[in-house]
Design a protein around this motif. Structure first.
Motif, short mmCIF file in Angstrom:
data_model
loop_
_atom_site.label_atom_id
_atom_site.label_comp_id
_atom_site.label_asym_id
_atom_site.label_seq_id
_atom_site.Cartn_x
_atom_site.Cartn_y
_atom_site.Cartn_z
N HIS A 76 0.84 -1.20 0.00
CA HIS A 76 0.00 0.00 0.00
C HIS A 76 0.88 1.26 0.00
O HIS A 76 0.68 2.17 -0.80
CB HIS A 76 -0.92 -0.03 1.22
N HIS A 80 1.63 4.31 -2.95
CA HIS A 80 1.70 5.78 -2.82
C HIS A 80 3.00 6.29 -3.43
O HIS A 80 3.01 7.30 -4.13
CB HIS A 80 1.65 6.19 -1.34
N HIS A 97 -5.62 8.67 -2.19
CA HIS A 97 -6.65 7.63 -2.19
C HIS A 97 -7.78 7.96 -3.15
O HIS A 97 -8.92 7.56 -2.93
CB HIS A 97 -7.18 7.40 -0.77
N TRP A 160 -5.30 4.74 6.67
CA TRP A 160 -3.99 4.44 6.09
C TRP A 160 -4.07 4.42 4.59
O TRP A 160 -3.14 4.58 3.92
CB TRP A 160 -3.49 3.09 6.60
ZN LIG Z 1 -2.78 5.15 2.03
#
Ligand SMILES: [Zn+2]
Length: 160
Positions: A76, A80, A97, A160
Motif C-alpha cells: 500500500h 503511494h 486515495h 492508512w
Molecule cells: Zn494510504
C-alpha cells in the motif's frame, strides 16, 4: 518479535518482485513505529526529498499478525510511492486515495488477492486483536470517540 531488518527484507522482496519496474528515486527506508490503533502504515518524505520513510504499525512486530498483512501494508505504501505521493516520482493522481487507485495498483502488480485478504482480515480480526493487545486506557479513548457507534465500525474506516 519481528525486527526492522526483517521488515527491510519484506520491502526488498516487494521491490525485487511485484514493484521491480518502479524506479526508487531516493533513499527508501522502513521501520516499525508506535503501536497504533487504526493506521497500519504511512509514508513521509523529508523536505529535501532525499529520503522517503515508511512506518509500519508497531503491533505488526507481533508474529501473530499474519505476514501477508505486513506485506499488504508495505505494498500500500509502495503504491503511494509509485503514484508520486511522499516520493520524488511524478504525481499521477490528485490525492493518494483517489477513487480506487490503490486497488488498481495492486491489480496491476498481481496483488489483488493480497488487497482483499487485508480488507477481510482487518474487518474480522483487527478489532479483537486490539482488544487483547492495546493498553486499556488507549483502548477506552478509541472506543469513546463520539462519531463511532461501535469500535468495529470505527475500525473499518482506516485512514492508512
Ligand atoms: Zn494510504
Amino acid at each position: 518479535m519481528r525486527t526492522d531488518a526483517w521488515l527491510r527484507e519484506q520491502l526488498d522482496q516487494l521491490l525485487r518482485g511485484p514493484f521491480s519496474d518502479m524506479t526508487v528515486a531516493n533513499r527508501l527506508t522502513v521501520h516499525f513505529g508506535r503501536r497504533a490503533g487504526r493506521r497500519f502504515g504511512s509514508i513521509l518524505m523529508t523536505r529535501d526529498k532525499r529520503e522517503s520513510r515508511i512506518t509500519i504499525n508497531g503491533h505488526f512486530r507481533d508474529e501473530t499478525v499474519p505476514e501477508a498483512i505486513v506485506q499488504a501494508t508495505l505494498a500500500h505504501e509502495l503504491s503511494h510511492y509509485a503514484h508520486g505521493f511522499s516520493s520524488p516520482l511524478p504525481k499521477k493522481y490528485k490525492s493518494p486515495h483517489a477513487g480506487g487507485v490503490i486497488l488498481r495498483e495492486f491489480k496491476k502488480r498481481g496483488l489483488e488477492m493480497l488487497y482483499h485478504y487485508e480488507k477481510q482480515w482487518s474487518k474480522s480480526h483487527w478489532g479483537e486483536y486490539l482488544k487483547a493487545h492495546m493498553e486499556p486506557r488507549a483502548y477506552r479513548s478509541l472506543s469513546r470517540r463520539p462519531a463511532a457507534t461501535g469500535l468495529l465500525q470505527l475500525l473499518r474506516h482506516f485512514e492508512w
